[in-house]
Design a protein around this motif. Structure first.
Motif, PDB file in Angstrom:
ATOM      1  N   UNK A 101       0.821  -1.212   0.000  1.00 27.80           N
ATOM      2  CA  UNK A 101       0.000   0.000   0.000  1.00 27.80           C
ATOM      3  C   UNK A 101       0.856   1.264   0.000  1.00 27.80           C
ATOM      4  N   UNK A 102       2.089   1.170   0.495  1.00 25.18           N
ATOM      5  CA  UNK A 102       2.922   2.368   0.596  1.00 25.18           C
ATOM      6  C   UNK A 102       3.220   2.975  -0.768  1.00 25.18           C
ATOM      7  N   UNK A 103       3.331   2.135  -1.807  1.00 25.72           N
ATOM      8  CA  UNK A 103       3.652   2.624  -3.142  1.00 25.72           C
ATOM      9  C   UNK A 103       2.408   2.893  -3.975  1.00 25.72           C
ATOM     10  N   UNK A 104       1.247   2.621  -3.404  1.00 29.10           N
ATOM     11  CA  UNK A 104       0.001   2.798  -4.132  1.00 29.10           C
ATOM     12  C   UNK A 104      -0.348   4.282  -4.245  1.00 29.10           C
ATOM     13  N   UNK A 105      -0.706   4.704  -5.449  1.00 27.40           N
ATOM     14  CA  UNK A 105      -1.248   6.049  -5.648  1.00 27.40           C
ATOM     15  C   UNK A 105      -2.726   5.885  -5.936  1.00 27.40           C
ATOM     16  N   UNK A 106      -3.537   6.251  -4.968  1.00 27.19           N
ATOM     17  CA  UNK A 106      -4.975   6.003  -5.050  1.00 27.19           C
ATOM     18  C   UNK A 106      -5.686   7.247  -5.574  1.00 27.19           C
ATOM     19  N   UNK A 107      -6.254   7.128  -6.767  1.00 26.52           N
ATOM     20  CA  UNK A 107      -6.917   8.256  -7.430  1.00 26.52           C
ATOM     21  C   UNK A 107      -8.368   7.900  -7.760  1.00 26.52           C
ATOM     22  N   UNK A 108      -9.043   7.265  -6.817  1.00 26.47           N
ATOM     23  CA  UNK A 108     -10.442   6.910  -7.033  1.00 26.47           C
ATOM     24  C   UNK A 108     -11.288   7.296  -5.822  1.00 26.47           C
ATOM     25  N   UNK A 109     -11.029   8.484  -5.301  1.00 28.19           N
ATOM     26  CA  UNK A 109     -11.715   8.932  -4.097  1.00 28.19           C
ATOM     27  C   UNK A 109     -13.179   9.292  -4.326  1.00 28.19           C
ATOM     28  N   UNK A 110     -13.593   9.445  -5.585  1.00 28.25           N
ATOM     29  CA  UNK A 110     -15.018   9.644  -5.859  1.00 28.25           C
ATOM     30  C   UNK A 110     -15.789   8.350  -5.652  1.00 28.25           C
ATOM     31  N   UNK A 111     -15.097   7.218  -5.797  1.00 30.97           N
ATOM     32  CA  UNK A 111     -15.739   5.917  -5.565  1.00 30.97           C
ATOM     33  C   UNK A 111     -15.838   5.646  -4.071  1.00 30.97           C
ATOM     34  N   UNK A 112     -14.742   5.819  -3.383  1.00 29.57           N
ATOM     35  CA  UNK A 112     -14.734   5.729  -1.913  1.00 29.57           C
ATOM     36  C   UNK A 112     -13.415   6.280  -1.407  1.00 29.57           C
ATOM     37  N   UNK A 113     -13.434   6.776  -0.182  1.00 31.05           N
ATOM     38  CA  UNK A 113     -12.223   7.286   0.450  1.00 31.05           C
ATOM     39  C   UNK A 113     -11.760   6.318   1.531  1.00 31.05           C
ATOM     40  N   UNK A 120      -1.221  -1.766 -13.046  1.00 30.95           N
ATOM     41  CA  UNK A 120       0.037  -2.509 -13.004  1.00 30.95           C
ATOM     42  C   UNK A 120       1.193  -1.637 -12.514  1.00 30.95           C
ATOM     43  N   UNK A 121       1.020  -0.323 -12.614  1.00 33.04           N
ATOM     44  CA  UNK A 121       2.038   0.615 -12.130  1.00 33.04           C
ATOM     45  C   UNK A 121       1.731   1.116 -10.721  1.00 33.04           C
ATOM     46  N   UNK A 122       0.671   0.547 -10.089  1.00 27.36           N
ATOM     47  CA  UNK A 122       0.326   0.942  -8.731  1.00 27.36           C
ATOM     48  C   UNK A 122      -0.491   2.208  -8.654  1.00 27.36           C
ATOM     49  N   UNK A 123      -1.211   2.533  -9.735  1.00 24.88           N
ATOM     50  CA  UNK A 123      -2.046   3.738  -9.782  1.00 24.88           C
ATOM     51  C   UNK A 123      -3.499   3.324  -9.965  1.00 24.88           C
ATOM     52  N   UNK A 124      -4.346   3.687  -9.022  1.00 25.26           N
ATOM     53  CA  UNK A 124      -5.771   3.337  -9.072  1.00 25.26           C
ATOM     54  C   UNK A 124      -6.573   4.510  -9.597  1.00 25.26           C
ATOM     55  N   UNK A 125      -7.251   4.315 -10.719  1.00 30.18           N
ATOM     56  CA  UNK A 125      -8.152   5.321 -11.272  1.00 30.18           C
ATOM     57  C   UNK A 125      -9.405   4.596 -11.728  1.00 30.18           C
ATOM     58  N   UNK A 129     -12.074   7.348 -21.785  1.00 30.50           N
ATOM     59  CA  UNK A 129     -12.041   8.322 -20.694  1.00 30.50           C
ATOM     60  C   UNK A 129     -11.521   7.720 -19.399  1.00 30.50           C
ATOM     61  N   UNK A 130     -10.894   8.570 -18.611  1.00 31.94           N
ATOM     62  CA  UNK A 130     -10.363   8.166 -17.305  1.00 31.94           C
ATOM     63  C   UNK A 130     -10.738   9.241 -16.286  1.00 31.94           C
ATOM     64  N   UNK A 131     -11.218   8.803 -15.127  1.00 27.59           N
ATOM     65  CA  UNK A 131     -11.485   9.714 -14.020  1.00 27.59           C
ATOM     66  C   UNK A 131     -10.437   9.507 -12.941  1.00 27.59           C
ATOM     67  N   UNK A 132      -9.814  10.600 -12.506  1.00 34.91           N
ATOM     68  CA  UNK A 132      -8.865  10.569 -11.399  1.00 34.91           C
ATOM     69  C   UNK A 132      -9.368  11.530 -10.333  1.00 34.91           C
ATOM     70  N   UNK A 133      -9.603  11.024  -9.142  1.00 33.77           N
ATOM     71  CA  UNK A 133     -10.115  11.868  -8.058  1.00 33.77           C
ATOM     72  C   UNK A 133      -9.163  11.788  -6.869  1.00 33.77           C
ATOM     73  N   UNK A 134      -8.683  12.929  -6.446  1.00 37.67           N
ATOM     74  CA  UNK A 134      -7.595  13.034  -5.479  1.00 37.67           C
ATOM     75  C   UNK A 134      -8.113  13.183  -4.054  1.00 37.67           C
ATOM     76  N   UNK A 135      -7.182  13.095  -3.119  1.00 36.32           N
ATOM     77  CA  UNK A 135      -7.428  13.583  -1.760  1.00 36.32           C
ATOM     78  C   UNK A 135      -6.212  14.403  -1.343  1.00 36.32           C
ATOM     79  N   UNK A 136      -6.252  14.922  -0.134  1.00 34.68           N
ATOM     80  CA  UNK A 136      -5.201  15.833   0.308  1.00 34.68           C
ATOM     81  C   UNK A 136      -3.851  15.145   0.500  1.00 34.68           C
TER      82      UNK A 136
END
Length: 389
Positions: free
Chosen positions: A1-13, A316-321, A351-358
């Motif tokens: 999880x440390x290397x995971x970049x989570x960009x799906x915060x519109x789905x859940x935080x 596969x690169x550890x990026x969730x969108x 199309x791709x959706x990326x939703x961030x957090x702080x």
């Protein structure tokens, strides 16, 4: 999880650690049923009302107008069906838009097919914004409800809610807004915006899943959506989910306390990604309004690629969108939202959706941009249409 970049915060935080800590005693030590009369249980009733007060303060509402539900979908269903049932004697016409969440759209379709209501589904412009003049033109003498989402879950566009609310109040029409994506992220004032009904969900801003709210202004006639108990002032029966309600309250407290700084931070990272991709990738477009959008939302379409392939390679690169709403994942049809703003089927499917957090840093953003461009180039190198362009 440390290397995971989570960009799906519109789905859940991610549920915030402080929220989990606040919830834990209500699973083990403070486990009493809030409806019991002894003091041990009364403490839990107080905890529920403490959360109710926190939510009410965040909305500038009366705490007696806040009802706890299982989430945004239940709240949307309850709001629409209750108004349809209780105001049918005044009329059977409802107005909404073509870009609503399916919790609203499918409920409207149910009311049409099973209850004999007529629903007008309004178009939006190419950035996803509803034209107030078109809304005004759609109002009829038998219109009883206007339901327009505060901010779109896919493209992030924020609607002119205060103007819609003022029009609805002037015409004596109930106004509901699905604020699931907006609540906890942008300021909402139900009084100044003339909002009569509002839906929100805890897991969209650092709270737990399975809990949400329905705000129903005093005087709006809503009856129970379910039957079997006197909880929530005889409006929402069933033993309250105390740990989740406590967690939701804590998440609201944290979100509202840091809203401005979090919005500013995510907006800067969001804009970096948007500007970098638009500058370096051809045949791409930003979906949704450039400024009037949620601070954490990016939705982009790339021609000559399949969005699903892009998402798999990002994973596969550890990026969730994502490609849009989590509620429609696996759907073959392109997004109804992207089609409603005029995208071709090809562009919608790319199309791709990326939703961030702080917690997403500028360094994370740079990695995302580099990987995204690398993958797009790789996919397009295999596209005959792109080569023959």
């Amino acid at each position: 999880m440390n290397d995971l970049i989570y960009l799906d915060n519109a789905a859940t935080t991610r549920t915030k650690p402080e929220v989990v800590e606040k919830m834990l005693p209500y699973f083990t030590e403070n486990f009493g049923n809030p409806s019991a009369i002894y003091d041990f249980a009364a403490r839990n009733k107080k905890a529920i009302n403490d959360s109710r007060q926190i939510v009410a303060k965040a909305l500038n509402a009366d705490m007696r107008d806040i009802y706890f539900t299982s989430g945004g979908t239940e709240s949307d269903n309850w709001a629409l069906v209750a108004i349809a049932e209780n105001y049918a004697s005044k009329g059977k016409h409802i107005i909404t838009t073509k870009i609503e969440h399916h919790a609203v759209l499918h409920t409207c379709q149910y009311l049409e097919k099973q209850r004999g209501f007529e629903v007008t589904y309004l178009d939006v412009d190419e950035s996803g914004i509803l034209d107030i003049s078109k809304l005004e033109s759609a109002i009829r003498p038998d219109t009883i409800l206007i339901s327009v989402m505060f901010a779109n879950n896919e493209i992030g566009t924020i609607q002119p809610i205060a103007e819609i609310g003022a029009l609805a109040r002037e015409r004596d029409i109930v106004f509901h807004t699905d604020a699931v994506q907006a609540f906890g992220h942008v300021p909402i004032d139900v009084e100044t915006m003339n909002i009569d009904l509002l839906s929100a969900s805890g897991h969209k801003f650092g709270g737990p899943k399975g809990v949400g709210i329905l705000y129903a202004r005093n005087g709006i006639n809503i009856k129970s959506f379910m039957h079997g108990g006197a909880q929530e002032r005889n409006r929402r029966p069933g033993t309250e989910n105390v740990p989740a309600i406590v967690g939701l309250g804590e998440a609201v407290r944290i979100a509202t306390s840091h809203m401005a700084e979090n919005a500013e931070k995510t907006r800067k990272v969001r804009d970096y990604i948007i500007d970098d991709i638009l500058a370096d990738v051809d045949h791409c477009t930003l979906n949704g309004h450039r400024e009037k959008r949620l601070p954490n939302n990016i939705n982009m379409s790339f021609n000559f690629i399949e969005g699903e392939s892009l998402l798999i390679m990002l994973d596969m690169e550890g990026i969730c969108a994502s490609s849009g709403s989590a509620c429609t994942s696996g759907a073959v049809e392109p997004s109804h939202v992207l089609q409603a703003i005029g995208l071709s089927e090809e562009m919608a499917k790319g199309s791709v959706r990326m939703t961030l957090d702080e917690n997403i840093s500028l360094e994370d953003a740079k990695k995302v941009c580099n990987k995204l461009k690398e993958i797009i180039n790789r996919l397009r190198s295999m596209s005959p249409a792109y080569k023959n362009m």
